[in-house]
Design an enzyme around this catalytic site. Structure first.
Site, PDB file in Angstrom:
ATOM      1  N   ALA A  10     -20.555   9.141  -0.891  1.00 25.13           N
ATOM      2  CA  ALA A  10     -20.002  10.511  -0.362  1.00 25.13           C
ATOM      3  C   ALA A  10     -20.486  11.528   0.359  1.00 25.13           C
ATOM      4  O   ALA A  10     -21.133  11.768  -0.897  1.00 25.13           O
ATOM      5  CB  ALA A  10     -18.658   9.896   0.447  1.00 25.13           C
ATOM      6  N   GLY A  12     -20.258   5.569  -3.453  1.00 28.64           N
ATOM      7  CA  GLY A  12     -20.734   4.286  -1.910  1.00 28.64           C
ATOM      8  C   GLY A  12     -22.205   4.433  -2.338  1.00 28.64           C
ATOM      9  O   GLY A  12     -22.596   3.388  -1.341  1.00 28.64           O
ATOM     10  N   GLU A  16     -22.083   1.415  -4.084  1.00 26.33           N
ATOM     11  CA  GLU A  16     -20.900   0.116  -3.370  1.00 26.33           C
ATOM     12  C   GLU A  16     -22.230  -0.747  -2.734  1.00 26.33           C
ATOM     13  O   GLU A  16     -21.707  -1.435  -2.112  1.00 26.33           O
ATOM     14  CB  GLU A  16     -20.404   1.003  -2.877  1.00 26.33           C
ATOM     15  CG  GLU A  16     -18.944   1.290  -4.050  1.00 26.33           C
ATOM     16  CD  GLU A  16     -18.045   2.147  -2.554  1.00 26.33           C
ATOM     17  OE1 GLU A  16     -18.011   2.870  -2.406  1.00 26.33           O
ATOM     18  OE2 GLU A  16     -16.646   1.518  -3.250  1.00 26.33           O
ATOM     19  N   GLU A  29     -15.723   8.199  -8.868  1.00 32.74           N
ATOM     20  CA  GLU A  29     -14.982   9.110  -7.706  1.00 32.74           C
ATOM     21  C   GLU A  29     -13.410   9.212  -8.948  1.00 32.74           C
ATOM     22  O   GLU A  29     -12.934  10.346  -8.235  1.00 32.74           O
ATOM     23  CB  GLU A  29     -14.251   7.396  -7.012  1.00 32.74           C
ATOM     24  CG  GLU A  29     -16.164   6.938  -5.641  1.00 32.74           C
ATOM     25  CD  GLU A  29     -16.711   5.634  -6.193  1.00 32.74           C
ATOM     26  OE1 GLU A  29     -16.603   6.314  -6.869  1.00 32.74           O
ATOM     27  OE2 GLU A  29     -17.677   5.322  -5.321  1.00 32.74           O
TER      28      GLU A  29
END
Ligand SMILES: CCCCCCCCCCCCC/C=C/C(=O)SCCNC(=O)CCNC(=O)[C@H](O)C(C)(C)COP(=O)(O)OP(=O)(O)OC[C@H]1O[C@@H](n2cnc3c(N)ncnc32)[C@H](O)[C@@H]1OP(=O)(O)O
Length: 258
Positions: free
Chosen positions: A65, A109, A112, A132
């Site tokens: 992100a 992300g 992910e 994270e």
């Protein structure tokens, strides 16, 4: 504020490649997410596209992100960013093989996203991980649920609590990626794999993905019922008839994806 697209789509030999180019790190922001949703929808639907490859540029696949965007912790901003989950589900449910061609760092992300793909190929000098925790967060865009399904809950929690950026060999060793490829060969290997997948029985791949997605986690009797539904469709497919007949004819199958 309209900006230049950060996704470039090319289609060749039934392989659609979506290349991310949002300098400096291909970090994810709401505009990229919306772009992903709009470019993926037709690729998922198009029967002429029989394999989708997601890849990045330079040193980065996706660095996660956009941290500058994440500072806005408002519900409204999180809702926009959380549509990254919809991108992942679109890939996970796509009725065709999806390849995460991780040319560079695949973090947060970005890692992910790759968990929602069917094949994860990582360049040998790239890192992979869920950092994270160092930001006071946890992989809350699908990672906390898909990672345990991949490696088991204990190792998943360790990887997310530790937040390490793993080397490519270590990511391979832990089963987080399927292949590690030297950078100099990366594009060729990805292209070869993607073309082979596109020439395969994508109808069987589509049904298998659906059966696994619908059956996983169900009590075994219900899961077997999901499997049976998929098998009924499978045995009506042209690809199944062609695959079986080609063996008896002692020739290579010519799959059509139907
Ligand atoms: C994906 C969307 C999900 C959102 C879901 C929202 C709802 C749920 C919220 C709660 C759950 C949170 C989910 C969060 C997911 C995340 O992905 S958080 C971010 C995780 N990623 C990282 O922490 C990686 C950060 N980057 C780095 O550690 C380093 O860049 C690197 C990868 C180790 C490479 O280092 P190096 O080679 O030294 O390059 P740098 O100089 O650090 O980077 C180059 C430039 O790129 C910028 N940059 C890198 N990563 C990001 C990033 N993630 N966001 C924004 N910018 C990034 C970096 O600042 C440099 O910029 P310049 O200084 O301008 O050159």
């Amino acid at each position: 504020m309209n900006r230049a697209p950060v996704l470039a789509v090319t289609i060749e030999d039934a392989v659609a490649t979506v290349r991310i180019d949002r300098p400096p790190a291909n970090a994810v922001d709401p505009a990229m997410i919306e772009e992903f949703l709009s470019v993926l929808a037709p690729l998922v639907r198009d029967p002429g596209v029989r394999c989708v490859v997601i890849t990045g540029t330079g040193r980065f696949f996706v660095a996660g992100a956009d941290i500058a965007v994440m500072r806005d912790l408002s519900d409204r901003n999180q809702a926009k960013m959380r549509r990254w989950i919809e991108v992942q589900r679109m890939l996970e449910l796509a009725p065709k093989p999806v390849v995460a061609a991780m040319n560079g760092h695949a973090l947060g992300g970005g890692a992910e996203l790759s968990l929602a793909c069917d094949l994860r190929i990582l360049a040998d000098d790239a890192s992979f991980g869920f950092p994270e925790m160092a930001l006071g967060l946890f992989p809350g865009a699908g990672g906390s649920q898909r990672l345990p399904r991949l490696v088991g809950p204990h190792l998943a929690k360790r990887l997310m609590i530790d937040g390490a950026r793993l080397s490519a060999p270590r990511a391979l060793e832990l089963g987080l990626v399927d292949e590690v490829v030297p950078r100099v060969e990366f594009a060729d290997v990805v292209g070869r794999k993607a073309r082979a997948l596109a020439a395969g029985p994508t109808s069987a791949v589509a049904l298998l993905k659906r059966v696994v997605d619908e059956g996983y986690g169900l009590p075994i009797e219900e899961a077997l019922a999901q499997e049976e539904k998929g098998v009924r469709e499978l045995m009506r497919s042209a690809d199944a008839a062609e695959g079986l007949q080609s063996f008896l004819d002692k020739r290579s199958p010519r799959f059509t994806g139907r």
